[in-house]
Design a protein around this motif. Structure first.
Motif, PDB file in Angstrom:
ATOM      1  N   GLY A   1       0.783  -1.227   0.000  1.00  0.00           N
ATOM      2  CA  GLY A   1       0.000   0.000   0.000  1.00  0.00           C
ATOM      3  C   GLY A   1       0.815   1.277   0.000  1.00  0.00           C
ATOM      4  N   SER A   2       2.105   1.205  -0.261  1.00  0.00           N
ATOM      5  CA  SER A   2       2.954   2.398  -0.220  1.00  0.00           C
ATOM      6  C   SER A   2       2.646   3.338  -1.376  1.00  0.00           C
ATOM      7  N   GLU A   3       2.929   4.617  -1.163  1.00  0.00           N
ATOM      8  CA  GLU A   3       2.750   5.617  -2.211  1.00  0.00           C
ATOM      9  C   GLU A   3       3.885   5.526  -3.221  1.00  0.00           C
ATOM     10  N   TYR A   4       3.539   5.752  -4.483  1.00  0.00           N
ATOM     11  CA  TYR A   4       4.554   5.849  -5.517  1.00  0.00           C
ATOM     12  C   TYR A   4       4.348   7.181  -6.207  1.00  0.00           C
ATOM     13  N   ARG A   5       5.329   8.077  -6.072  1.00  0.00           N
ATOM     14  CA  ARG A   5       5.146   9.470  -6.492  1.00  0.00           C
ATOM     15  C   ARG A   5       5.957   9.786  -7.735  1.00  0.00           C
ATOM     16  N   ILE A   6       5.260  10.387  -8.711  1.00  0.00           N
ATOM     17  CA  ILE A   6       5.871  10.708  -9.995  1.00  0.00           C
ATOM     18  C   ILE A   6       5.939  12.226 -10.158  1.00  0.00           C
ATOM     19  N   LEU A   7       7.130  12.743 -10.447  1.00  0.00           N
ATOM     20  CA  LEU A   7       7.290  14.156 -10.766  1.00  0.00           C
ATOM     21  C   LEU A   7       7.227  14.304 -12.278  1.00  0.00           C
TER      22      LEU A   7
ATOM     23  N   ARG B   1      -4.939   2.068 -16.704  1.00  0.00           N
ATOM     24  CA  ARG B   1      -3.641   1.423 -16.537  1.00  0.00           C
ATOM     25  C   ARG B   1      -3.133   1.607 -15.104  1.00  0.00           C
ATOM     26  N   SER B   2      -3.181   2.845 -14.607  1.00  0.00           N
ATOM     27  CA  SER B   2      -2.712   3.118 -13.247  1.00  0.00           C
ATOM     28  C   SER B   2      -3.521   2.333 -12.222  1.00  0.00           C
ATOM     29  N   LEU B   3      -4.831   2.276 -12.448  1.00  0.00           N
ATOM     30  CA  LEU B   3      -5.700   1.543 -11.521  1.00  0.00           C
ATOM     31  C   LEU B   3      -5.340   0.058 -11.506  1.00  0.00           C
ATOM     32  N   ALA B   4      -5.054  -0.492 -12.683  1.00  0.00           N
ATOM     33  CA  ALA B   4      -4.684  -1.908 -12.763  1.00  0.00           C
ATOM     34  C   ALA B   4      -3.373  -2.171 -12.021  1.00  0.00           C
ATOM     35  N   VAL B   5      -2.431  -1.251 -12.150  1.00  0.00           N
ATOM     36  CA  VAL B   5      -1.152  -1.403 -11.457  1.00  0.00           C
ATOM     37  C   VAL B   5      -1.347  -1.284  -9.948  1.00  0.00           C
ATOM     38  N   GLU B   6      -2.148  -0.309  -9.534  1.00  0.00           N
ATOM     39  CA  GLU B   6      -2.405  -0.133  -8.098  1.00  0.00           C
ATOM     40  C   GLU B   6      -3.038  -1.381  -7.498  1.00  0.00           C
ATOM     41  N   ASP B   7      -3.999  -1.950  -8.217  1.00  0.00           N
ATOM     42  CA  ASP B   7      -4.684  -3.139  -7.712  1.00  0.00           C
ATOM     43  C   ASP B   7      -3.747  -4.342  -7.662  1.00  0.00           C
ATOM     44  N   ARG B   8      -2.963  -4.505  -8.684  1.00  0.00           N
ATOM     45  CA  ARG B   8      -2.109  -5.696  -8.757  1.00  0.00           C
ATOM     46  C   ARG B   8      -0.930  -5.626  -7.791  1.00  0.00           C
ATOM     47  N   LEU B   9      -0.310  -4.437  -7.662  1.00  0.00           N
ATOM     48  CA  LEU B   9       0.914  -4.324  -6.862  1.00  0.00           C
ATOM     49  C   LEU B   9       0.674  -3.713  -5.488  1.00  0.00           C
ATOM     50  N   ASN B  10      -0.589  -3.358  -5.202  1.00  0.00           N
ATOM     51  CA  ASN B  10      -0.927  -2.770  -3.902  1.00  0.00           C
ATOM     52  C   ASN B  10      -0.105  -1.518  -3.631  1.00  0.00           C
ATOM     53  N   VAL B  11      -0.245  -0.529  -4.523  1.00  0.00           N
ATOM     54  CA  VAL B  11       0.428   0.755  -4.372  1.00  0.00           C
ATOM     55  C   VAL B  11      -0.581   1.871  -4.600  1.00  0.00           C
ATOM     56  N   ASP B  12      -0.209   3.068  -4.205  1.00  0.00           N
ATOM     57  CA  ASP B  12      -1.020   4.258  -4.420  1.00  0.00           C
ATOM     58  C   ASP B  12      -0.205   5.220  -5.267  1.00  0.00           C
ATOM     59  N   ILE B  13      -0.540   5.337  -6.553  1.00  0.00           N
ATOM     60  CA  ILE B  13       0.240   6.160  -7.478  1.00  0.00           C
ATOM     61  C   ILE B  13      -0.230   7.613  -7.397  1.00  0.00           C
ATOM     62  N   GLN B  14       0.700   8.517  -7.182  1.00  0.00           N
ATOM     63  CA  GLN B  14       0.435   9.940  -7.127  1.00  0.00           C
ATOM     64  C   GLN B  14       1.349  10.657  -8.116  1.00  0.00           C
ATOM     65  N   SER B  15       0.882  11.801  -8.654  1.00  0.00           N
ATOM     66  CA  SER B  15       1.725  12.558  -9.576  1.00  0.00           C
ATOM     67  C   SER B  15       1.711  14.039  -9.205  1.00  0.00           C
ATOM     68  N   VAL B  16       2.836  14.694  -9.464  1.00  0.00           N
ATOM     69  CA  VAL B  16       3.000  16.126  -9.214  1.00  0.00           C
ATOM     70  C   VAL B  16       3.480  16.771 -10.502  1.00  0.00           C
ATOM     71  N   LEU B  17       2.837  17.864 -10.903  1.00  0.00           N
ATOM     72  CA  LEU B  17       3.185  18.569 -12.127  1.00  0.00           C
ATOM     73  C   LEU B  17       4.060  19.766 -11.775  1.00  0.00           C
ATOM     74  N   ALA B  18       5.176  19.934 -12.492  1.00  0.00           N
ATOM     75  CA  ALA B  18       6.102  21.020 -12.170  1.00  0.00           C
ATOM     76  C   ALA B  18       6.617  21.678 -13.434  1.00  0.00           C
ATOM     77  N   ALA B  19       6.764  23.001 -13.395  1.00  0.00           N
ATOM     78  CA  ALA B  19       7.315  23.739 -14.530  1.00  0.00           C
ATOM     79  C   ALA B  19       8.826  23.600 -14.578  1.00  0.00           C
ATOM     80  N   ASP B  20       9.464  23.586 -13.406  1.00  0.00           N
ATOM     81  CA  ASP B  20      10.919  23.487 -13.323  1.00  0.00           C
ATOM     82  C   ASP B  20      11.285  22.191 -12.607  1.00  0.00           C
ATOM     83  N   VAL B  21      11.361  21.121 -13.372  1.00  0.00           N
ATOM     84  CA  VAL B  21      11.609  19.807 -12.802  1.00  0.00           C
ATOM     85  C   VAL B  21      12.986  19.727 -12.149  1.00  0.00           C
TER      86      VAL B  21
END
Length: 296
Positions: free
Chosen positions: A78-84, A118-138
């Motif tokens: 159930g851990s978070e997986y965060r994408i910048l 796709r994200s929902l399928a990954v979350e269900d299969r791997l037991n993760v919570d995918i989050q994303s953050v949008l940034a102008a200056d990565v």
């Protein structure tokens, strides 16, 4: 930093796409066939089946049947997986970049909803919570996060021209050491991996996991009315005859030129035989390599 610990998880995302898409298609085809058999005669059913088989043979992507190589029962607790994610630098709309790797909700738009699924399928299969953050200056976000050791992101979907120098500062993990990425799968471009691997170090990867891999394809368009007015030969026939070369491309372009407003200077108000916003596509068209590696 956590960025160096679980980056391989998201890189497995696209491996689940074929299985998900294949399942949906199979169920849909099955329902359609059942309806047909219950409402049609035997001869009509046979004809429909043959037509359906022909259609499937022509349109089915053979990669849909590829199975990913993730172990069954893989569970991240159930851990978070965060994408910048980068904002799109070339458009007033953030739609292209905000759904680059992850979609937050269903909107009715086909690509967005496919990524959401796709994200929902990954979350269900791997037991993760995918989050994303949008940034102008990565780059600034990455540097600040690593300096603060705040574990803010696990993976960075950045712009290749700008993000790569950060590897020289030791800010990214070596993807060649990750556990679950199977580079033999067809959704990973083997040439790209080979070209980016130096001394067994690989810090960046792209492929079908990134929408920009498809969205940034280039094509050549022409104005048919303008072509007719200037006596341009049939461009379609040139292609069919194998005569559409770069030399012919430049020759045809030079045939069109007009000082449309008669002010004796060329600006945005005049007619040109060629307009090009990017030369990137010519690198691959001519097999031009920016860098080459050798044994040293």
């Amino acid at each position: 930093m956590k960025l160096k610990r679980i980056i391989s998880l998201l890189l497995c995302l696209c491996m689940l796409v074929p299985a998900t898409a294949c399942g949906s298609d199979s169920e849909s085809n099955s329902d359609t066939q059942t309806q047909t058999e219950s409402t049609s005669s035997e001869s009509e059913t046979s004809a429909n089946d043959e037509s359906s088989a022909d259609s499937t043979a022509e349109t089915e992507d053979p990669r849909l049947n590829y199975k990913d190589s993730l172990p069954e029962g893989l569970d991240f607790g159930g851990s978070e997986y965060r994408i910048l994610c980068r904002e799109n630098a070339f458009s007033t709309s953030t739609a292209l970049s905000s759904t680059e790797m992850h979609s937050e909700e269903l909107t009715g738009e086909v690509v967005n909803d496919a990524i959401y699924s796709r994200s929902l399928a990954v979350e269900d299969r791997l037991n993760v919570d995918i989050q994303s953050v949008l940034a102008a200056d990565v780059n600034t976000m990455v540097k600040s996060s690593i300096a603060a050791n705040d574990n803010a992101f696990d993976i960075v979907a950045g712009y290749a021209y700008f993000i790569t120098p950060l590897a020289l500062d030791g800010m990214f993990m070596n993807l060649a050491d990750t556990k679950y990425i199977d580079y033999s799968q067809p959704w990973w471009p083997s040439k790209l991996i080979d070209d980016l691997t130096i001394q067994n170090q690989l810090y960046f990867i792209s492929g079908e996991i990134a929408l920009s891999y498809v969205r940034c394809l280039n094509c050549l368009l022409f104005n048919r009315t303008l072509a007719e007015n200037w006596g341009i030969p049939d461009l379609y026939q040139l292609v069919r005859d194998g005569k559409w070369t770069f030399d012919k491309y430049m020759e045809v372009s030079r045939m069109v030129s007009s000082d449309a407003n008669g002010d004796s200077k060329y600006d945005e108000n005049d007619i040109y035989g060629l307009a090009n916003l990017s030369v990137d596509s010519f690198f691959s068209s001519f097999d031009i390599e920016m860098t080459k590696t050798n044994d040293d």
